[in-house]
Design a protein around this motif. Structure first.
Motif, PDB file in Angstrom:
ATOM      1  N   GLU A  42       0.836  -1.201   0.000  1.00  0.00           N
ATOM      2  CA  GLU A  42       0.000   0.000   0.000  1.00  0.00           C
ATOM      3  C   GLU A  42       0.870   1.251   0.000  1.00  0.00           C
ATOM      4  O   GLU A  42       0.571   2.244  -0.678  1.00  0.00           O
ATOM      5  CB  GLU A  42      -0.913  -0.018   1.229  1.00  0.00           C
ATOM      6  CG  GLU A  42      -1.924  -1.150   1.239  1.00  0.00           C
ATOM      7  CD  GLU A  42      -2.723  -1.174   2.529  1.00  0.00           C
ATOM      8  OE1 GLU A  42      -2.734  -0.153   3.246  1.00  0.00           O
ATOM      9  OE2 GLU A  42      -3.325  -2.214   2.828  1.00  0.00           O
ATOM     10  N   SER A  43       1.951   1.203   0.761  1.00  0.00           N
ATOM     11  CA  SER A  43       2.860   2.342   0.829  1.00  0.00           C
ATOM     12  C   SER A  43       3.475   2.638  -0.533  1.00  0.00           C
ATOM     13  O   SER A  43       3.560   3.803  -0.960  1.00  0.00           O
ATOM     14  CB  SER A  43       3.962   2.063   1.850  1.00  0.00           C
ATOM     15  OG  SER A  43       4.891   3.119   1.885  1.00  0.00           O
ATOM     16  N   LEU A  44       3.900   1.581  -1.244  1.00  0.00           N
ATOM     17  CA  LEU A  44       4.526   1.780  -2.550  1.00  0.00           C
ATOM     18  C   LEU A  44       3.527   2.357  -3.552  1.00  0.00           C
ATOM     19  O   LEU A  44       3.880   3.210  -4.378  1.00  0.00           O
ATOM     20  CB  LEU A  44       5.093   0.451  -3.060  1.00  0.00           C
ATOM     21  CG  LEU A  44       5.938   0.528  -4.337  1.00  0.00           C
ATOM     22  CD1 LEU A  44       7.146   1.443  -4.134  1.00  0.00           C
ATOM     23  CD2 LEU A  44       6.402  -0.867  -4.758  1.00  0.00           C
ATOM     24  N   ILE A  45       2.280   1.916  -3.476  1.00  0.00           N
ATOM     25  CA  ILE A  45       1.247   2.470  -4.364  1.00  0.00           C
ATOM     26  C   ILE A  45       1.081   3.965  -4.113  1.00  0.00           C
ATOM     27  O   ILE A  45       0.994   4.776  -5.053  1.00  0.00           O
ATOM     28  CB  ILE A  45      -0.090   1.731  -4.159  1.00  0.00           C
ATOM     29  CG1 ILE A  45       0.016   0.287  -4.684  1.00  0.00           C
ATOM     30  CG2 ILE A  45      -1.231   2.464  -4.846  1.00  0.00           C
ATOM     31  CD1 ILE A  45      -1.179  -0.581  -4.346  1.00  0.00           C
ATOM     32  N   ALA A  58       4.418  -7.593  -4.776  1.00  0.00           N
ATOM     33  CA  ALA A  58       3.129  -8.026  -5.321  1.00  0.00           C
ATOM     34  C   ALA A  58       2.419  -6.925  -6.106  1.00  0.00           C
ATOM     35  O   ALA A  58       1.561  -7.223  -6.947  1.00  0.00           O
ATOM     36  CB  ALA A  58       2.228  -8.519  -4.188  1.00  0.00           C
ATOM     37  N   VAL A  59       2.729  -5.638  -5.849  1.00  0.00           N
ATOM     38  CA  VAL A  59       2.019  -4.554  -6.534  1.00  0.00           C
ATOM     39  C   VAL A  59       2.813  -3.990  -7.711  1.00  0.00           C
ATOM     40  O   VAL A  59       2.385  -3.038  -8.347  1.00  0.00           O
ATOM     41  CB  VAL A  59       1.648  -3.419  -5.555  1.00  0.00           C
ATOM     42  CG1 VAL A  59       0.773  -3.948  -4.433  1.00  0.00           C
ATOM     43  CG2 VAL A  59       2.891  -2.732  -4.988  1.00  0.00           C
ATOM     44  N   THR A  64       6.618  -2.545 -16.580  1.00  0.00           N
ATOM     45  CA  THR A  64       8.082  -2.548 -16.707  1.00  0.00           C
ATOM     46  C   THR A  64       8.798  -2.422 -15.369  1.00  0.00           C
ATOM     47  O   THR A  64      10.018  -2.263 -15.331  1.00  0.00           O
ATOM     48  CB  THR A  64       8.525  -1.381 -17.611  1.00  0.00           C
ATOM     49  OG1 THR A  64       8.073  -0.139 -17.040  1.00  0.00           O
ATOM     50  CG2 THR A  64       7.958  -1.528 -19.014  1.00  0.00           C
ATOM     51  N   ASP A  65       8.067  -2.489 -14.243  1.00  0.00           N
ATOM     52  CA  ASP A  65       8.691  -2.393 -12.924  1.00  0.00           C
ATOM     53  C   ASP A  65       9.674  -3.542 -12.717  1.00  0.00           C
ATOM     54  O   ASP A  65       9.546  -4.614 -13.332  1.00  0.00           O
ATOM     55  CB  ASP A  65       7.636  -2.443 -11.817  1.00  0.00           C
ATOM     56  CG  ASP A  65       6.691  -1.249 -11.871  1.00  0.00           C
ATOM     57  OD1 ASP A  65       7.016  -0.267 -12.555  1.00  0.00           O
ATOM     58  OD2 ASP A  65       5.628  -1.313 -11.224  1.00  0.00           O
ATOM     59  N   SER A  94      10.207 -15.694  -2.922  1.00  0.00           N
ATOM     60  CA  SER A  94       9.926 -14.304  -3.265  1.00  0.00           C
ATOM     61  C   SER A  94       9.152 -14.209  -4.567  1.00  0.00           C
ATOM     62  O   SER A  94       9.301 -15.031  -5.466  1.00  0.00           O
ATOM     63  CB  SER A  94      11.236 -13.513  -3.390  1.00  0.00           C
ATOM     64  OG  SER A  94      10.961 -12.159  -3.711  1.00  0.00           O
ATOM     65  N   LEU A  95       8.325 -13.147  -4.650  1.00  0.00           N
ATOM     66  CA  LEU A  95       7.640 -12.825  -5.888  1.00  0.00           C
ATOM     67  C   LEU A  95       8.522 -12.015  -6.828  1.00  0.00           C
ATOM     68  O   LEU A  95       8.164 -11.803  -7.986  1.00  0.00           O
ATOM     69  CB  LEU A  95       6.361 -12.024  -5.577  1.00  0.00           C
ATOM     70  CG  LEU A  95       5.287 -12.746  -4.757  1.00  0.00           C
ATOM     71  CD1 LEU A  95       4.193 -11.767  -4.351  1.00  0.00           C
ATOM     72  CD2 LEU A  95       4.708 -13.911  -5.537  1.00  0.00           C
ATOM     73  N   ALA A  96       9.657 -11.540  -6.329  1.00  0.00           N
ATOM     74  CA  ALA A  96      10.557 -10.737  -7.151  1.00  0.00           C
ATOM     75  C   ALA A  96      11.142 -11.580  -8.277  1.00  0.00           C
ATOM     76  O   ALA A  96      11.462 -12.753  -8.086  1.00  0.00           O
ATOM     77  CB  ALA A  96      11.676 -10.147  -6.294  1.00  0.00           C
TER      78      ALA A  96
END
Length: 747
Positions: free
Chosen positions: A669-672, A697-698, A702-703, A713-715
């Motif tokens: 949420e913070s990154l959004i 996750a968000v 191109t991120d 990790s999702l990375a």
């Protein structure tokens, strides 16, 4: 000879980053002269695959020593800590010979033989699984990888997760998993599935086995499944994602080929053929004496070919190696009697003074002798009625560097999914099996070579090292992380560096700053700080630090450069261009926060070395100064007491910390909010902790997401440590500077 127990007494507080748990240890007990205890390595495919990984990771192996009613101290063997788990003779009878091999084994092999269901066997299975789980929990370091092996220990993953929720847990099932209509016969079907779902990754030999497992989960629990992902409730209102997919196991192909190329083993292969009378065709079966292996079916087919005159006794011999197996189980004793009667009858009916129909060998052989047998055999018969994989088929292929020989392979083995150039058969179809044997005998040399070349390519490319690496990469996100910036990541940095407006967001502890015992001592590396300042000064480029720390603490340790953005307390506090923005708490949340603070401080007071960090919407209990086991126990105690006392509380576990919040917010949420605030067209996010997964996750389009260190990790990318983070930031300065020469377009 390896070290005997007592020659190396490990520190009892020692804990290991990689723990393998299996029914048997990778060593065999030998009693020397004068009662001296000695251990001999018993390397199999699993040991070969895991030894290098375990040495590199300071690993430990938990298992039974193979001797009933004896307890042994842990000891070191060839760079791996060995932790024996004791079993009594009665437990061996009930847990191993009973439930494992007279209940689960026949059930999981499609009820080829009827399974037996006894409650006292199940009770022993639960008791022994708990003992293995407790041994693994004591051995594992905080955040360690624990890999549980096979059907004898299906309850261990759940038991481990209950004791040590910090662990990364994998399970691999080496045998088939049956269709639900068969599996549902098990009286304890829910308990076994629940035990397996304690793992993060559950591996199977075949895609069909993984599918059967997923269907059983849906039928018994109703959990949501998407492809290979199963969503399991975490008990706190959220879900834990479990991966259940196939990872076909293999062999040390290079090791087998190296043996096959030795002149002395090739000479032994010629001796074997001569001892058999130099028949035109030598057929070979190599199996444990087990009713799943289809030994009776191949003998029946071979006998009928001799009877009908399609094969002459002078032209063909069947060599059957049937190594002893579970001879205390009545079903196996009956099978041995039946097969030996069949061998006697066929030899009596068809053998001549110079030629024997079947050479039957009821004992095991060392690997060198097996390789000689593989080289001596023109046809390898693998006629299993149901087999998770069947590594004998792959061993035969690996040994045939001469591109000769024919593999006749049952379609009911896991190996048949990969080895499609074998002659595939249905062993229940005796007429089809007979035709396939004749086809193999008559196959032209060029066709044999074509098929074997294809088979060898598959086995060599997908060897046992690749199997273990693939499983561990799925489980932890990586095998061994190399130093520097991976090539694929560097390429994506070059692409994202050309973004119109770029936001670079980074976690602090463990990402910019190495982890330290005292959080107030944490500092970003000098190289990282310098690179961040250079990035912040570039046109159309913003830098943000996103942390779980309270904003005040983050400001002190990060000492941010002018123009940098800060997010503290998992997004509850933001320091933007216009100042600090804090989420205001309602009266009920303030009351819950007061109660939460009192509870966690009480827990911390019970363990010297633990401390509490206060945040605007919650508290964090830090256990970094405690031993791993003590830290996990304290966190578990805090979790139970807080969740029971304050319904609806948000709980997050990190590295040596557990956090509680009365207002739900996370780094995603913070990154959004940060992206929206600065109007970024692309984002790079770097983080090392479980809490950073919400930010990964968000990410979109191109991120670029970069995980620092090991762990699931999702990375899409990862680097080894904060040193590589600094290198990555320096590289980004170089790329972004070249892409952004000119006036700023940031508004």
């Amino acid at each position: 000879m390896t070290k005997a127990p007592g020659s190396h007494q490990p520190d009892r507080a020692a804990a290991y980053d990689m723990v393998v748990v299996s029914n048997r240890l990778p060593v065999d007990y030998e009693e020397g002269e004068g009662g001296e205890t000695r251990w001999k390595s018993s390397p199999g495919g699993l040991v070969t695959a895991l030894e290098p990984v375990m040495r590199a990771a300071d690993g430990a192996w938990v298992g039974w020593a193979g001797v009933a009613d004896r307890e042994f101290e842990p000891f070191e063997n060839d760079g791996i800590e060995i932790i024996p788990v004791p079993l009594s003779a009665q437990e061996l009878e009930d847990y191993y010979e009973g439930f494992s091999n007279d209940t689960l084994w026949p059930l999981y092999h499609d009820v080829i033989a009827p399974p037996s269901f006894h409650r006292e066997w199940w009770d022993a299975y639960v008791r022994v699984n708990r003992r293995f789980a407790e041994a693994a929990a004591r051995a594992a370091a905080e955040g360690a990888v624990v890999w549980v092996q096979d059907y004898q220990l299906q309850l261990v993953p759940r038991m481990l997760r209950e004791q040590r929720p910090d662990l990364v847990i994998g399970f691999f099932n080496h045998i088939p998993f049956p269709a639900y209509g068969i599996y549902s016969q098990l009286p304890w079907r829910r308990q076994v599935i629940d035990g397996l779902l304690g793992a993060d990754v559950i591996g199977f030999q075949r895609a069909a086995d993984a599918g059967n497992f997923g269907r059983a989960v849906r039928r018994l629990f109703g959990y949501t499944t998407r492809g290979s992902i199963i969503e399991v409730p975490d008990g706190l209102g959220g879900v834990r994602r479990v991966v259940a997919r196939h990872f076909p196991i293999s062999i040390d192909a290079a090791g087998f080929e190296e043996l096959a190329r030795r002149p002395e083993i090739q000479a032994r292969a010629r001796e074997i053929r001569e001892s058999l009378g130099n028949p035109r065709t030598v057929m070979l079966g190599v199996d444990r004496l087990d009713y799943t292996k289809g030994i009776r079916h191949r003998m029946k087919a071979f006998g009928e070919l001799l009877r009908d005159g399609r094969i002459a006794i002078e032209d063909a011999t069947l060599v059957q190696v049937a190594s002893p197996s579970r001879e205390r189980v009545e079903t196996y004793r009956q099978l041995r009697d039946e097969i030996e009667l069949t061998v006697g009858r066929l030899n009596g009916d068809h053998s001549t003074l110079g030629h024997q129909a079947i050479a039957y060998l009821h004992h095991g052989y060392p690997r060198e002798e097996m390789v000689a047998l593989y080289l001596a055999a023109d046809i390898m018969l693998v006629t299993a009625l149901r087999d998770g994989m069947n590594l004998v088929a792959k061993e035969y292929v690996a040994c045939r560097f001469d591109l000769d020989g024919v593999l006749l392979l049952s379609e009911f083995t896991g190996a048949s999914d990969e080895l499609r150039q074998a002659v595939l058969v249905n062993p229940h179809d005796i007429e089809g099996l007979k035709d396939a044997i004749v086809e193999a005998i008559e196959m032209p040399p060029r066709e044999r070579a074509r098929r074997m070349r294809s088979l060898r390519k598959r086995v060599i490319e997908n060897d046992v090292a690749n199997w273990s690496a693939t499983f561990l990469e799925t489980l932890t996100g990586t095998g061994t992380i190399a130093a520097g910036i991976p090539e694929g990541l560097d390429q994506e940095l070059g692409e994202v560096a050309d973004a119109e407006r770029l936001l670079i967001a980074l976690d602090f502890d463990g990402t910019l700053a190495p982890l330290v015992d005292r959080p107030e001592d944490a500092r970003a590396t000098d190289r990282a700080r310098a690179a961040m300042e250079q990035l912040a000064a570039l046109p159309d480029t913003r830098v943000a630090i996103v942390s779980g720390r309270a904003l005040e603490s983050l400001g002190e340790v990060a000492a941010p450069h002018d123009g940098m953005l800060l997010s503290g307390s998992h997004g509850v506090e933001l320091q933007l261009d216009a100042g600090v923005v804090t989420i205001d708490l309602r009266d009920a949340e303030l009351a819950a926060l007061s109660r939460l603070t009192d509870l966690v401080e009480q827990v911390a007071a019970e363990a010297p070395g633990a401390w509490v960090e206060h945040k605007p919407a919650g508290v964090a209990l830090h256990t970094r100064r405690l031993t791993p086991n003590a830290g996990v126990a304290l966190q578990q105690s805090a979790r139970e007491r807080v969740v029971e006392a304050i319904p609806g509380i948000t709980v997050r576990s990190g590295k040596s910390v557990i956090e509680f919040a009365v207002r739900s917010s996370d780094k995603g949420e913070s990154l959004i909010r940060l992206r929206q605030h600065v109007g970024a067209s692309s984002v790079i996010y770097l983080g090392d902790d479980v809490t950073d997964e919400d930010a990964f996750a968000v990410l979109e389009g191109t991120d670029v997401g970069v995980k620092v260190g090991s762990g699931k990790s999702l990375a899409a990318h990862r680097v080894r440590s904060p040193a590589e983070v600094a290198e990555l930031l320096e590289r980004l300065v170089e790329l972004r500077s070249a892409a952004r020469r000119g006036p700023s377009r940031w508004t």
